[in-house]
Motif scaffolding. Structure first.
Motif, PDB file in Angstrom:
ATOM      1  N   GLY A 162       0.414  -1.103   0.216  1.00 32.56           N
ATOM      2  CA  GLY A 162      -0.319   0.284  -0.288  1.00 32.56           C
ATOM      3  C   GLY A 162       0.425   0.871  -0.335  1.00 32.56           C
ATOM      4  N   HIS A 163       2.094   0.926   0.137  1.00 33.78           N
ATOM      5  CA  HIS A 163       2.987   1.997   0.247  1.00 33.78           C
ATOM      6  C   HIS A 163       3.908   2.411  -0.837  1.00 33.78           C
ATOM      7  N   GLY A 164       3.482   1.476  -1.367  1.00 32.10           N
ATOM      8  CA  GLY A 164       4.510   1.185  -3.025  1.00 32.10           C
ATOM      9  C   GLY A 164       5.639   0.545  -3.173  1.00 32.10           C
ATOM     10  N   TYR A 165       5.992   0.055  -1.425  1.00 29.23           N
ATOM     11  CA  TYR A 165       6.816  -1.135  -1.768  1.00 29.23           C
ATOM     12  C   TYR A 165       7.470  -2.157  -2.898  1.00 29.23           C
ATOM     13  N   SER A 166       8.380  -2.520  -3.455  1.00 27.80           N
ATOM     14  CA  SER A 166       8.889  -2.993  -4.143  1.00 27.80           C
ATOM     15  C   SER A 166       8.530  -4.614  -4.000  1.00 27.80           C
ATOM     16  N   ASN A 167       8.710  -5.398  -4.341  1.00 28.40           N
ATOM     17  CA  ASN A 167       8.927  -7.074  -3.613  1.00 28.40           C
ATOM     18  C   ASN A 167      10.560  -6.764  -2.820  1.00 28.40           C
ATOM     19  N   LYS A 168      11.622  -6.026  -3.627  1.00 23.56           N
ATOM     20  CA  LYS A 168      12.836  -6.430  -2.905  1.00 23.56           C
ATOM     21  C   LYS A 168      12.774  -5.404  -1.750  1.00 23.56           C
ATOM     22  N   GLU A 169      11.929  -4.032  -1.561  1.00 20.88           N
ATOM     23  CA  GLU A 169      12.076  -3.529  -0.916  1.00 20.88           C
ATOM     24  C   GLU A 169      11.435  -4.203   0.473  1.00 20.88           C
ATOM     25  N   ILE A 170       9.943  -4.931   0.189  1.00 13.68           N
ATOM     26  CA  ILE A 170       9.745  -5.407   1.381  1.00 13.68           C
ATOM     27  C   ILE A 170      10.305  -7.089   1.560  1.00 13.68           C
ATOM     28  N   ALA A 171      11.082  -7.344   1.007  1.00 13.26           N
ATOM     29  CA  ALA A 171      11.627  -7.992   1.691  1.00 13.26           C
ATOM     30  C   ALA A 171      13.230  -7.907   2.464  1.00 13.26           C
ATOM     31  N   ARG A 172      13.483  -7.284   1.828  1.00  6.74           N
ATOM     32  CA  ARG A 172      14.509  -6.009   3.109  1.00  6.74           C
ATOM     33  C   ARG A 172      14.213  -5.927   4.131  1.00  6.74           C
ATOM     34  N   GLU A 173      13.089  -5.502   3.839  1.00  6.79           N
ATOM     35  CA  GLU A 173      11.867  -5.035   5.241  1.00  6.79           C
ATOM     36  C   GLU A 173      11.686  -5.688   6.031  1.00  6.79           C
ATOM     37  N   LEU A 174      11.323  -7.099   5.830  1.00  4.67           N
ATOM     38  CA  LEU A 174      10.608  -7.971   6.735  1.00  4.67           C
ATOM     39  C   LEU A 174      11.680  -8.882   6.402  1.00  4.67           C
ATOM     40  N   CYS A 175      12.515  -9.112   6.797  1.00  2.85           N
ATOM     41  CA  CYS A 175      13.728 -10.147   6.113  1.00  2.85           C
ATOM     42  C   CYS A 175      13.351 -10.701   6.060  1.00  2.85           C
ATOM     43  N   LEU A 176      12.697 -10.952   4.703  1.00  6.70           N
ATOM     44  CA  LEU A 176      12.528 -12.653   3.958  1.00  6.70           C
ATOM     45  C   LEU A 176      13.126 -12.344   2.808  1.00  6.70           C
ATOM     46  N   SER A 177      13.142 -13.786   2.106  1.00  9.33           N
ATOM     47  CA  SER A 177      13.600 -13.608   0.497  1.00  9.33           C
ATOM     48  C   SER A 177      12.622 -12.757  -0.054  1.00  9.33           C
ATOM     49  N   ILE A 178      13.341 -12.725  -1.400  1.00  7.46           N
ATOM     50  CA  ILE A 178      12.326 -12.645  -2.484  1.00  7.46           C
ATOM     51  C   ILE A 178      11.284 -12.858  -3.566  1.00  7.46           C
TER      52      ILE A 178
END
Length: 224
Positions: A162-178
């Motif tokens: 909802g804040h426009g994050y890309s998959n890569k940015e979400i992965a970094r924010e939540l400490c997950l793999s892409i």
């Protein structure tokens, strides 16, 4: 009837409890400062009504979880800005009634009596908007039942979408793999019956309780 007051402002909560203590048929059993305090108070007493101060940015997602856990409990929004969308959002979050910001204490007593009797008193314009909202929820594919099917992690991913994050940015924010993020995004779109992430971004704007999950990650990183 037994009532709990929820407000982060101690003076307001205690003052309201004192005022209502003089009302016939109303007994304030607790004044809670936060959601944890509310849950503790609900566990320790038989309560029919919770009065919730919504002027301090209360988390609607948390309130909806309380409504789901206690279906017989009536939630009343205190100090609500009496606009159609605000009333509808509170209704979607499980509130049974509300008291406008400019209402006197007698109006609050009346609202408590109304929700206890299963009534909702509101202006005709608000009533009309509520009926239209019910129609949309019954006829659109993006129903609340579908939203409830989202897992906590999926709601966190949706929040960032909802804040426009890309998959890569979400992965970094939540400490997950892409790859894990892609799996969650696919699941979210499937559950919400949305064709793309742009519409998922719009969903977050339309459902403010989904945008509240960021604060729920403060306890640390969880596994995906």
């Amino acid at each position: 009837m037994n009532v709990i007051v929820l407000s982060p402002i101690r003076m307001f909560g205690d003052g309201l409890a004192t005022s209502l203590g003089n009302s016939e048929g109303i007994r304030v059993v607790a004044v809670a400062r936060d959601l944890a305090g509310l849950r503790n108070a609900l566990a320790g007493a038989s309560v029919q009504v919770v009065l919730i101060d919504v002027t301090q940015g209360i988390d609607l997602y948390d309130m909806r979880s309380v409504a789901v856990e206690h279906p017989a409990l009536a939630l009343v929004a205190l100090g609500l800005n009496e606009q159609r969308q605000d009333v509808i959002r509170c209704g979607r979050a499980g509130f049974s009634g509300y008291v406008p910001r400019d209402a006197p204490i007698d109006a609050l007593r009346g609202a408590i009596a109304d929700v206890a009797a299963g009534r909702l008193a509101c202006p005709a314009e608000i009533s009309s908007a509520l009926l239209r909202a019910l129609f949309r929820s019954d006829h659109q594919s993006d129903s609340l039942d579908t939203e409830l099917a989202l897992t906590q992690r999926e709601m966190e991913v949706l929040h960032l979408l909802g804040h426009g994050y890309s998959n890569k940015e979400i992965a970094r924010e939540l400490c997950l793999s892409i790859a894990t993020v892609k799996h969650h995004v696919h699941s979210i779109l499937d559950k919400l019956k949305l064709p793309n992430r742009v519409l998922a971004m719009r969903r977050v704007r339309d459902a403010p309780w989904l945008a509240s999950v960021a604060s729920r990650r403060a306890g640390g990183v969880r596994e995906g």
